[in-house]
Write a protein that holds these residues in place. Structure first.
Motif, PDB file in Angstrom:
ATOM      1  N   GLU A  48       2.953  -6.268  11.193  1.00 16.24           N
ATOM      2  CA  GLU A  48       3.741  -5.513  10.182  1.00 16.24           C
ATOM      3  C   GLU A  48       3.538  -5.882   8.803  1.00 16.24           C
ATOM      4  OE1 GLU A  48       8.166  -6.390   9.912  1.00 16.24           O
ATOM      5  OE2 GLU A  48       7.537  -5.517  11.939  1.00 16.24           O
ATOM      6  N   GLN A  49       3.766  -5.134   7.710  1.00 17.93           N
ATOM      7  CA  GLN A  49       3.934  -5.526   6.380  1.00 17.93           C
ATOM      8  C   GLN A  49       2.709  -5.797   5.902  1.00 17.93           C
ATOM      9  OE1 GLN A  49       7.189  -8.349   5.563  1.00 17.93           O
ATOM     10  NE2 GLN A  49       8.214  -7.633   7.410  1.00 17.93           N
ATOM     11  N   VAL A  50       1.407  -5.407   6.175  1.00 19.26           N
ATOM     12  CA  VAL A  50       0.026  -5.625   5.859  1.00 19.26           C
ATOM     13  C   VAL A  50      -0.291  -5.295   4.373  1.00 19.26           C
ATOM     14  CG1 VAL A  50      -2.252  -4.938   6.396  1.00 19.26           C
ATOM     15  CG2 VAL A  50      -0.457  -4.652   8.274  1.00 19.26           C
ATOM     16  N   HIS A  51      -1.050  -6.422   3.872  1.00 18.22           N
ATOM     17  CA  HIS A  51      -1.210  -6.227   2.382  1.00 18.22           C
ATOM     18  C   HIS A  51      -2.545  -6.955   2.045  1.00 18.22           C
ATOM     19  CE1 HIS A  51       2.039  -9.182   2.477  1.00 18.22           C
ATOM     20  NE2 HIS A  51       1.458  -9.829   1.632  1.00 18.22           N
ATOM     21  N   LEU A  52      -2.978  -6.635   0.935  1.00 19.87           N
ATOM     22  CA  LEU A  52      -4.508  -7.190   0.667  1.00 19.87           C
ATOM     23  C   LEU A  52      -4.094  -7.806  -0.837  1.00 19.87           C
ATOM     24  CD1 LEU A  52      -6.869  -4.185   1.201  1.00 19.87           C
ATOM     25  CD2 LEU A  52      -6.433  -6.111   2.849  1.00 19.87           C
ATOM     26  N   SER A  53      -5.032  -8.844  -1.028  1.00 22.54           N
ATOM     27  CA  SER A  53      -5.101  -9.497  -2.306  1.00 22.54           C
ATOM     28  C   SER A  53      -6.524  -9.899  -2.717  1.00 22.54           C
ATOM     29  CB  SER A  53      -4.190 -10.642  -2.411  1.00 22.54           C
ATOM     30  OG  SER A  53      -4.290 -11.809  -1.469  1.00 22.54           O
ATOM     31  N   PHE A  54      -6.754 -10.195  -3.753  1.00 23.26           N
ATOM     32  CA  PHE A  54      -8.020 -10.808  -3.949  1.00 23.26           C
ATOM     33  C   PHE A  54      -8.093 -12.206  -3.519  1.00 23.26           C
ATOM     34  CE2 PHE A  54      -8.526  -7.564  -7.546  1.00 23.26           C
ATOM     35  CZ  PHE A  54      -9.295  -6.962  -7.128  1.00 23.26           C
ATOM     36  N   GLY A  55      -9.280 -12.594  -3.110  1.00 26.33           N
ATOM     37  CA  GLY A  55      -9.579 -14.159  -2.864  1.00 26.33           C
ATOM     38  C   GLY A  55      -9.990 -14.866  -3.833  1.00 26.33           C
ATOM     39  N   GLU A  56     -10.348 -16.109  -3.765  1.00 25.47           N
ATOM     40  CA  GLU A  56     -10.637 -17.022  -5.031  1.00 25.47           C
ATOM     41  C   GLU A  56     -11.873 -16.410  -5.480  1.00 25.47           C
ATOM     42  OE1 GLU A  56      -8.934 -19.381  -5.792  1.00 25.47           O
ATOM     43  OE2 GLU A  56      -7.618 -19.292  -4.223  1.00 25.47           O
ATOM     44  N   ARG A  57     -12.770 -15.903  -4.871  1.00 27.04           N
ATOM     45  CA  ARG A  57     -13.926 -14.989  -5.437  1.00 27.04           C
ATOM     46  C   ARG A  57     -13.614 -13.677  -5.295  1.00 27.04           C
ATOM     47  NH1 ARG A  57     -15.540 -19.251  -2.479  1.00 27.04           N
ATOM     48  NH2 ARG A  57     -17.112 -20.775  -3.256  1.00 27.04           N
ATOM     49  N   ALA A 171       5.980   7.228  -3.996  1.00 20.97           N
ATOM     50  CA  ALA A 171       5.309   8.438  -3.221  1.00 20.97           C
ATOM     51  C   ALA A 171       3.924   8.637  -4.044  1.00 20.97           C
ATOM     52  CB  ALA A 171       6.198   9.681  -3.013  1.00 20.97           C
ATOM     53  N   ARG A 172       3.948   8.635  -5.452  1.00 22.07           N
ATOM     54  CA  ARG A 172       2.863   9.246  -6.195  1.00 22.07           C
ATOM     55  C   ARG A 172       1.821   8.053  -6.044  1.00 22.07           C
ATOM     56  NH1 ARG A 172       5.356  11.028 -10.061  1.00 22.07           N
ATOM     57  NH2 ARG A 172       4.856  13.203  -9.504  1.00 22.07           N
ATOM     58  N   LEU A 173       2.246   6.777  -6.008  1.00 19.31           N
ATOM     59  CA  LEU A 173       1.312   5.435  -6.021  1.00 19.31           C
ATOM     60  C   LEU A 173       0.744   5.444  -4.442  1.00 19.31           C
ATOM     61  CD1 LEU A 173       3.499   2.945  -7.595  1.00 19.31           C
ATOM     62  CD2 LEU A 173       1.168   3.669  -8.471  1.00 19.31           C
ATOM     63  N   ILE A 210       5.547  -0.583   1.051  1.00 16.25           N
ATOM     64  CA  ILE A 210       4.510  -0.608   0.075  1.00 16.25           C
ATOM     65  C   ILE A 210       3.119  -0.872   0.981  1.00 16.25           C
ATOM     66  CG2 ILE A 210       5.852  -1.534  -1.758  1.00 16.25           C
ATOM     67  CD1 ILE A 210       4.368  -4.283  -1.139  1.00 16.25           C
ATOM     68  N   GLU A 211       3.326  -0.896   2.370  1.00 16.24           N
ATOM     69  CA  GLU A 211       2.083  -1.110   3.060  1.00 16.24           C
ATOM     70  C   GLU A 211       1.191   0.009   2.939  1.00 16.24           C
ATOM     71  OE1 GLU A 211       2.130  -2.570   7.329  1.00 16.24           O
ATOM     72  OE2 GLU A 211       1.838  -0.507   7.550  1.00 16.24           O
ATOM     73  N   THR A 212       1.523   1.175   2.665  1.00 16.51           N
ATOM     74  CA  THR A 212       0.644   2.439   2.540  1.00 16.51           C
ATOM     75  C   THR A 212       0.134   2.465   0.996  1.00 16.51           C
ATOM     76  OG1 THR A 212       2.860   3.798   1.973  1.00 16.51           O
ATOM     77  CG2 THR A 212       1.803   4.169   4.302  1.00 16.51           C
ATOM     78  N   VAL A 213       0.453   1.369   0.291  1.00 23.29           N
ATOM     79  CA  VAL A 213      -0.305   1.172  -0.849  1.00 23.29           C
ATOM     80  C   VAL A 213      -1.040  -0.329  -0.830  1.00 23.29           C
ATOM     81  CG1 VAL A 213      -0.357   0.513  -3.441  1.00 23.29           C
ATOM     82  CG2 VAL A 213       1.331   2.431  -2.476  1.00 23.29           C
ATOM     83  N   TYR A 219      -3.189  -5.999  -3.981  1.00 22.78           N
ATOM     84  CA  TYR A 219      -1.558  -5.759  -4.548  1.00 22.78           C
ATOM     85  C   TYR A 219      -1.373  -7.315  -5.132  1.00 22.78           C
ATOM     86  CZ  TYR A 219       3.215  -3.494  -4.993  1.00 22.78           C
ATOM     87  OH  TYR A 219       3.999  -3.030  -5.331  1.00 22.78           O
ATOM     88  N   MET A 220      -1.309  -7.308  -6.364  1.00 19.26           N
ATOM     89  CA  MET A 220      -1.573  -8.601  -7.180  1.00 19.26           C
ATOM     90  C   MET A 220      -0.142  -8.619  -7.814  1.00 19.26           C
ATOM     91  SD  MET A 220      -4.286  -9.600  -6.311  1.00 19.26           S
ATOM     92  CE  MET A 220      -4.458 -11.169  -7.196  1.00 19.26           C
ATOM     93  N   VAL A 221       0.527  -9.735  -7.851  1.00 14.48           N
ATOM     94  CA  VAL A 221       2.099  -9.973  -8.071  1.00 14.48           C
ATOM     95  C   VAL A 221       2.259 -11.220  -8.759  1.00 14.48           C
ATOM     96  CG1 VAL A 221       2.652  -8.523  -5.827  1.00 14.48           C
ATOM     97  CG2 VAL A 221       2.544 -11.177  -5.842  1.00 14.48           C
TER      98      VAL A 221
END
Length: 462
Positions: A48-57, A171-173, A210-213, A219-221
């Motif tokens: 659950e709570q799956v999310h992405l981010s950029f790696g080092e490259r 919702a819009r995002l 936010i998983e659906t985004v 998703y950078m924070v």
């Protein structure tokens, strides 16, 4: 009559014995189910709570992060299966999941899984799911950056201060992200309100929301003041930013832009020590020096910095906006050590994006409370100081922030509408910003172009 009585008695005995047999069977099944659950407990291995981010490259790596309630056996690795089609022909594994124990009364435990997908093809759509042999997520899709070089035009959504309750922009995002409008999202601090609340259950629910985004786009924070509890432990554990600083500060390149994320909170929560503040300041100076090397600034002339608490704002409240010498701007009181504004000026940072105030505000180009527009007719064309934007109105349970009765002359536009900011880096000379209003059903309430024919250090402000 006697025969009927005997028949009725026989039927009664048969029904009673059948009921007892069925009940015994049901009990046996339930016991078997309980035993199986005790043996496997598959529900607790479900991602659950799956999310992405950029790696080092940034151009070729994506990090997939998710949570499970239990830790699968050592034979069940953290796995992402992915590919350019539904077949998911590629497979990547991660290191042992990290056990996270919330600092609340119940000491709630979960396991954070991270897997890096490497050597991804540019300008490609990948389908993926994550988990292990004991449980898989749904399938999601992401698109890699169009090119590893700077010759493309990234589009981002940027906002701060979005909570589990009253998340007006969500919702819009969600819709716009799944339509492929964005190459990345930047959330400029303050999540969930708060991640640690109710023994971290509020944080869990926010990450599910936010998983659906975040499962579709990086998703950078950066941290905000609402992440402070237990030394930012929920924030540090849940996200996976590049740089190896537990998500506190880092940088990445996207198209013609060098993005820098920092923690403004190291200036305010000195009860956790000052080492991180000093380390971040020195790291930022080095990062800006490297970004300003002629070969780097020629490729990526735009520098955009973001952090939670603003240096300037015109809101009417009892925190930073009522003090002209904000800690992030000038540094420690009296000593003025580690102030960030001189760094931004010296190294030619083009845009500084903040949140914290639950409103939107665009400033004229400014340095040390002096407006330094390009010209009277075109204030954002070759400005002589950074441009500051506050975008903290994505929606939370604390509501909106009021503005002062008299707006300062350095404030160009302000709004209390819920909403978020879009940035499109068209090329090496043109950035475009617009503010989306949720109150007005997605209407654009502010927009401007930032135009620069040359980039670098600003001239002497004296």
């Amino acid at each position: 009559m006697l025969n009927l009585t005997l028949l009725f008695l026989g039927l009664s005995l048969y029904v009673a014995s059948s009921f007892q047999w069925n009940q015994a069977q049901d009990n046996a099944v339930q016991q078997k189910m309980l035993q199986d659950k005790h043996d496997v407990n598959i529900v607790h291995y479900q991602p659950e709570q799956v999310h992405l981010s950029f790696g080092e490259r940034t151009a070729s790596e994506i990090v997939v992060t998710w949570s499970t309630r239990g830790l699968p056996p050592t034979s069940a690795d953290s796995v992402v299966e992915y590919g350019l089609s539904e077949d998911l022909t590629q497979r990547a594994t991660g290191q042992q999941a990290i056990k996270f124990v919330d600092g609340g009364r119940k000491q709630m435990t979960q396991y954070i899984h991270r897997v890096t997908l490497r050597e991804l093809k540019a300008n490609s759509s990948y389908i993926y799911h994550c988990g292990s042999e004991l449980g898989w997520s749904a399938k999601y899709e992401f698109r890699t950056v169009p090119s590893p070089d700077a010759n493309w035009s990234p589009t981002l959504a940027i906002y701060g201060d979005m909570g589990n309750e009253n998340a007006q922009s969500l919702a819009r995002l969600q819709q716009e992200t799944q339509l492929g409008m964005y190459d990345a999202i930047i959330h400029v601090g303050d999540f969930a309100y708060d991640m640690n609340s109710k023994n971290a259950q509020v944080g869990d629910e926010f990450m599910r929301q936010i998983e659906t985004v975040a499962a579709y786009v990086p998703y950078m924070v950066v941290p905000g003041n609402h992440e402070e509890k237990f030394n930012f432990s929920n924030y540090r554990a849940r996200f996976s930013m590049p740089g190896g600083t537990e998500n506190l500060f880092y940088s990445f390149d996207l198209g013609p832009v060098h993005f820098i994320g920092i923690s403004t909170e190291v200036y305010y929560f000195l009860n956790y020590g000052i080492k991180t503040l000093i380390f971040q300041f020195e790291w930022l100076r080095r990062d800006l020096e490297a970004a300003n090397l002629p070969e780097n600034r020629a490729q990526r002339p735009w520098i955009v910095l973001y952090g939670h608490r603003p240096m300037y704002c015109s809101n009417e409240n009892d925190n930073d906006c009522t003090h002209s010498e904000t800690l992030t701007r000038v540094g420690w009181p009296f000593l003025h050590l580690f102030g960030l504004e001189p760094l931004l000026y010296k190294y030619g940072v083009d845009v500084a994006i903040w949140a914290h105030e639950h409103s939107y505000e665009r400033l004229w180009p400014i340095y040390d409370y002096k407006v330094r527009n390009g010209t009277f007719a075109s204030p954002y064309e070759n400005p002589r100081a950074p441009v500051h934007i506050i975008t903290g109105s994505a929606g939370c349970k604390e509501g909106r922030e009021p503005f002062k009765g008299k707006i300062p002359e350095w404030s160009a536009f302000h709004s209390q509408d819920y909403g978020y900011t879009r940035l499109k880096a068209h090329n090496r000379t043109h950035l475009y910003f617009e503010q989306v209003s949720d109150d007005k059903q997605g209407a654009i309430i502010d927009q401007f172009w930032l135009i620069k024919s040359q980039h670098g250090a600003y001239s002497d402000p004296s």
